[in-house]
Design a protein around this motif. Structure first.
Motif, mmCIF file in Angstrom:
data_model
loop_
_atom_site.group_PDB
_atom_site.id
_atom_site.type_symbol
_atom_site.label_atom_id
_atom_site.label_comp_id
_atom_site.label_asym_id
_atom_site.label_seq_id
_atom_site.Cartn_x
_atom_site.Cartn_y
_atom_site.Cartn_z
ATOM 1 N N ALA A 59 0.853 -1.192 0.000
ATOM 2 C CA ALA A 59 0.000 0.000 0.000
ATOM 3 C C ALA A 59 0.887 1.239 0.000
ATOM 4 C CB ALA A 59 -0.922 -0.008 1.214
ATOM 5 N N SER A 60 1.088 1.802 -1.162
ATOM 6 C CA SER A 60 2.136 2.812 -1.350
ATOM 7 C C SER A 60 1.837 4.144 -0.687
ATOM 8 C CB SER A 60 2.389 3.029 -2.847
ATOM 9 O OG SER A 60 1.291 3.654 -3.474
ATOM 10 N N LYS A 61 0.595 4.383 -0.277
ATOM 11 C CA LYS A 61 0.308 5.658 0.381
ATOM 12 C C LYS A 61 1.109 5.811 1.661
ATOM 13 C CE LYS A 61 -3.882 4.041 2.781
ATOM 14 N NZ LYS A 61 -3.867 2.658 2.265
ATOM 15 N N ALA A 62 1.566 4.704 2.244
ATOM 16 C CA ALA A 62 2.366 4.772 3.459
ATOM 17 C C ALA A 62 3.700 5.457 3.213
ATOM 18 C CB ALA A 62 2.604 3.365 4.013
ATOM 19 N N PHE A 63 4.333 5.128 2.094
ATOM 20 C CA PHE A 63 5.623 5.729 1.727
ATOM 21 C C PHE A 63 5.907 5.341 0.293
ATOM 22 C CE2 PHE A 63 10.203 5.275 1.060
ATOM 23 C CZ PHE A 63 10.668 6.519 1.443
ATOM 24 N N LEU A 64 6.052 6.324 -0.581
ATOM 25 C CA LEU A 64 6.300 6.015 -1.988
ATOM 26 C C LEU A 64 7.323 6.961 -2.591
ATOM 27 C CD1 LEU A 64 5.489 4.146 -4.332
ATOM 28 C CD2 LEU A 64 3.922 5.945 -5.074
ATOM 29 N N THR A 65 8.372 6.386 -3.110
ATOM 30 C CA THR A 65 9.345 7.073 -3.951
ATOM 31 C C THR A 65 9.638 6.127 -5.107
ATOM 32 O OG1 THR A 65 11.269 6.104 -2.852
ATOM 33 C CG2 THR A 65 10.408 8.169 -1.922
ATOM 34 N N MET A 66 10.348 6.615 -6.108
ATOM 35 C CA MET A 66 10.721 5.729 -7.207
ATOM 36 C C MET A 66 11.628 4.610 -6.708
ATOM 37 S SD MET A 66 11.122 8.102 -10.610
ATOM 38 C CE MET A 66 12.384 9.207 -9.951
ATOM 39 N N ALA A 67 12.493 4.939 -5.730
ATOM 40 C CA ALA A 67 13.367 3.906 -5.172
ATOM 41 C C ALA A 67 12.549 2.834 -4.454
ATOM 42 C CB ALA A 67 14.377 4.538 -4.213
ATOM 43 N N MET A 68 11.494 3.245 -3.748
ATOM 44 C CA MET A 68 10.641 2.266 -3.073
ATOM 45 C C MET A 68 9.955 1.368 -4.098
ATOM 46 S SD MET A 68 9.813 1.243 -0.073
ATOM 47 C CE MET A 68 8.595 0.261 0.805
ATOM 48 N N GLY A 292 6.792 0.958 8.169
ATOM 49 C CA GLY A 292 6.708 1.808 9.361
ATOM 50 C C GLY A 292 7.925 1.722 10.256
ATOM 51 N N GLU A 293 8.281 0.515 10.683
ATOM 52 C CA GLU A 293 9.413 0.343 11.584
ATOM 53 C C GLU A 293 10.748 0.343 10.854
ATOM 54 O OE1 GLU A 293 8.852 -2.540 14.869
ATOM 55 O OE2 GLU A 293 6.805 -2.771 14.087
ATOM 56 N N ALA A 294 10.698 0.446 9.528
ATOM 57 C CA ALA A 294 11.928 0.536 8.729
ATOM 58 C C ALA A 294 12.461 1.958 8.660
ATOM 59 C CB ALA A 294 11.675 0.010 7.318
ATOM 60 N N GLY A 295 11.754 2.909 9.259
ATOM 61 C CA GLY A 295 12.156 4.308 9.165
ATOM 62 C C GLY A 295 12.300 4.982 10.512
ATOM 63 N N PRO A 321 5.198 19.826 10.013
ATOM 64 C CA PRO A 321 5.250 19.632 8.563
ATOM 65 C C PRO A 321 5.856 18.303 8.133
ATOM 66 C CG PRO A 321 5.967 21.842 9.135
ATOM 67 C CD PRO A 321 5.902 21.057 10.407
ATOM 68 N N ASP A 322 6.826 17.765 8.885
ATOM 69 C CA ASP A 322 7.419 16.494 8.468
ATOM 70 C C ASP A 322 6.791 15.303 9.180
ATOM 71 O OD1 ASP A 322 9.170 15.823 10.942
ATOM 72 O OD2 ASP A 322 9.827 17.846 10.447
ATOM 73 N N ASN A 323 5.975 15.558 10.210
ATOM 74 C CA ASN A 323 5.225 14.498 10.881
ATOM 75 C C ASN A 323 3.939 15.076 11.460
ATOM 76 O OD1 ASN A 323 4.190 12.340 12.266
ATOM 77 N ND2 ASN A 323 6.019 11.940 13.488
ATOM 78 N N PRO A 324 2.872 15.124 10.662
ATOM 79 C CA PRO A 324 1.619 15.715 11.144
ATOM 80 C C PRO A 324 0.759 14.771 11.962
ATOM 81 C CG PRO A 324 1.383 15.054 8.859
ATOM 82 C CD PRO A 324 2.816 14.774 9.233
ATOM 83 N N ARG A 325 1.155 13.509 12.095
ATOM 84 C CA ARG A 325 0.278 12.519 12.726
ATOM 85 C C ARG A 325 -0.071 12.835 14.184
ATOM 86 N NH1 ARG A 325 1.858 7.777 13.480
ATOM 87 N NH2 ARG A 325 -0.166 6.748 13.194
ATOM 88 N N PRO A 326 0.870 13.294 15.023
ATOM 89 C CA PRO A 326 0.472 13.632 16.399
ATOM 90 C C PRO A 326 -0.581 14.730 16.456
ATOM 91 C CG PRO A 326 2.844 13.349 16.287
ATOM 92 C CD PRO A 326 2.344 13.353 14.876
ATOM 93 N N SER A 381 10.104 4.503 14.291
ATOM 94 C CA SER A 381 8.911 4.044 13.562
ATOM 95 C C SER A 381 8.226 5.165 12.792
ATOM 96 C CB SER A 381 7.913 3.380 14.530
ATOM 97 O OG SER A 381 8.476 2.244 15.127
ATOM 98 N N THR A 382 9.014 5.899 12.027
ATOM 99 C CA THR A 382 8.448 6.997 11.222
ATOM 100 C C THR A 382 8.495 6.695 9.726
ATOM 101 O OG1 THR A 382 10.569 8.165 11.140
ATOM 102 C CG2 THR A 382 9.080 8.732 12.951
ATOM 103 N N GLY A 383 8.653 5.420 9.358
ATOM 104 C CA GLY A 383 8.729 5.092 7.939
ATOM 105 C C GLY A 383 7.426 5.286 7.201
ATOM 106 N N ALA A 384 6.302 5.170 7.913
ATOM 107 C CA ALA A 384 4.991 5.268 7.265
ATOM 108 C C ALA A 384 4.294 6.571 7.616
ATOM 109 C CB ALA A 384 4.116 4.086 7.690
ATOM 110 N N TYR A 385 3.714 7.213 6.605
ATOM 111 C CA TYR A 385 2.862 8.391 6.779
ATOM 112 C C TYR A 385 3.586 9.574 7.412
ATOM 113 C CZ TYR A 385 -0.601 4.911 5.652
ATOM 114 O OH TYR A 385 -1.301 3.904 5.029
ATOM 115 N N ASN A 386 4.861 9.697 7.179
ATOM 116 C CA ASN A 386 5.597 10.892 7.577
ATOM 117 C C ASN A 386 6.050 11.616 6.311
ATOM 118 O OD1 ASN A 386 6.660 10.865 10.826
ATOM 119 N ND2 ASN A 386 5.625 9.075 10.021
#
Length: 446
Positions: A59-68, A292-295, A321-326, A381-386
């Motif tokens: 599910a690429s919305k978690a983290f997507l780049t061309m490298a990913m 998630g835990e990869a970042g 701006p780089d982590n809006p989740r909290p 654990s900031t690999g996803a949705y940051n």
């Protein structure tokens, strides 16, 4: 994640995080290729290789780049995208389009057109409006499009209300109302350009219990049975989504992937046997669980404000701006002072972001060693949705992203510059003209 220290420095994926901060600057997203590969291997070993007729899409919305995209392609998984931008990223990376699934509750004409033109594997149709658009586009392009229809099984998961998606009252999917579902399926059975393969559901994110998946499968297999009996429609694919929880803090008790996939497969096999149905292809879509835990994210601590008998604030060079989740839904994180990894925890510190928002607090009441300006903070654990949710609020620059392998630490997304911030901005001619008039007035008055 087992924390490792060396020479009082926090070691992540074999790398000294303090040295990474020196080399690449902060704020800095850091991603471990090794951890991603481990998660993908677990998907293969406990699901794809264990059960026949199964598929998995990241599910690429978690983290997507061309490298990913390249990493996911190498691991042999499919890719779940939710926008034209994510689809375009996959295209530019050369990801095989037949392994792409396109989600989203309000896909535009342009996005659907791009998907059909590029022959992606599946479009997960969310509603009747989208179906009408898709049929028209497929007809114009004279192409047969294969779809799943997203439904809401009416199951609610135990997570934050903003990331629950399987309940009846949801913006996603079609509620299981027989008249509507039967009408859609009957229509698609005779459609010349759109082929319905089956159904999709997603119950939410950061889930720790498997019973809701079992409940949803019971609802959907009953639908499969009714459609076969009433219309003769055979469901050949069932996408059960993702949402498997990960560890953010010590309070989280994540389960292995097999805890979910074994329950899903056992439930489907039992239900299909009960209803005398052929077992469909089963698809899962983990995103956060993979990355998630990869970042981690590295910050430099700046101003420190001690309010006696109240609180100590340590401000970092990033934040909302780089982590809006909290700020969005009170997400919790753990962190370590990377350059004091082996020192005694002797104070309680609240980690504040640098935005002009009172709510820009990354972590409340973190146990830390004695904090000093210049310390490096590693948030776990900031690999996803940051990275994927990052913005330029307050005109802050988005961080670089560094990929760690056993041998290399390489930039896969460059740090933004001030020029990058303004490269799409223009001053309208009317404003330029007004400025000239004002200058002339000023000169004449002199």
């Amino acid at each position: 994640m087992e924390l490792q220290g060396r020479n009082n420095h926090f070691i992540f994926a074999g790398w000294d995080t303090v040295e990474l901060a020196k080399q690449f600057g902060t704020p800095l997203y850091v991603i471990s290729e090794g951890i991603i590969a481990e998660r993908c291997n677990e998907i293969k070993e406990t699901f794809l290789n264990k059960y026949s007729n199964t598929k998995a899409a990241y599910a690429s919305k978690a983290f997507l780049t061309m490298a990913m995209c390249k990493m996911i392609e190498r691991e042999g998984l499919g890719l779940d995208v939710v926008s034209g931008g994510e689809l375009y990223t996959a295209m530019k990376a050369g990801f095989p389009m037949e392994k792409v699934m396109f989600h989203g509750n309000n896909k535009s004409w342009e996005e659907l057109e791009l998907a059909v033109e590029n022959n992606i594997g599946r479009i997960i149709v969310d509603n009747l409006y989208e179906l009408e658009l898709l049929e028209e586009i497929a007809t114009r392009q004279n192409k047969k499009v294969q779809i799943l229809f997203r439904v809401t099984p009416g199951i609610e998961g135990n997570t934050h209300k903003y990331i629950v998606t399987g309940q009846k009252d949801s913006k996603f999917g079609m509620p299981l109302e027989p008249k509507k579902i039967y009408g859609v399926v009957k229509h698609l059975m005779s459609s010349e350009y759109v082929e319905l393969k089956g159904f999709h559901f997603h119950l939410g994110s950061q889930l720790f219990d498997n019973d809701i998946y079992i409940g949803a499968i019971e609802v959907i297999t009953k639908l499969m049975y009714d459609l076969k009996r009433e219309l003769g429609f055979i469901t050949t694919e069932l996408n059960t989504g993702g949402g498997f929880g990960i560890r953010y803090t010590e309070k989280d008790q994540p389960k292995p992937l097999s805890y979910f996939t074994d329950a899903i497969m056992n439930a489907i096999e039992n239900q299909c046997k009960e209803y005398d149905l052929d077992l469909p292809t089963i698809i899962i879509e983990p995103g956060r669980w993979v990355v998630g835990e990869a970042g981690i994210t590295l910050y430099t601590i700046g101003a420190i404000k001690d309010i006696p008998d109240v609180r100590t604030y340590a401000s970092i060079d990033g934040g909302l701006p780089d982590n809006p989740r909290p700020a969005l839904y009170k997400a919790k994180y753990d962190a370590i002072v990377a350059n004091k990894a082996e020192e005694k925890l002797e104070m309680t510190t609240t980690i504040a972001g640098k935005c002009c928002e009172t709510g820009d607090i990354l972590i409340w009441d973190l146990e830390t060693p004695k904090i000093e300006s210049g310390d490096i903070l590693a948030v776990l654990s900031t690999g996803a949705y940051n990275f994927s949710m990052a913005s330029n609020y307050n005109k802050l620059l988005r961080p670089a992203v560094v990929l760690l392998t056993e041998e290399h630490a390489e930039v896969m997304v460059k740090r933004e510059t001030y020029n990058d911030l303004l490269n799409r901005e223009m001053i309208p001619k009317s404003l330029k003209k007004q400025s000239c008039i004002e200058e002339i007035k000023e000169v004449s008055q002199q």
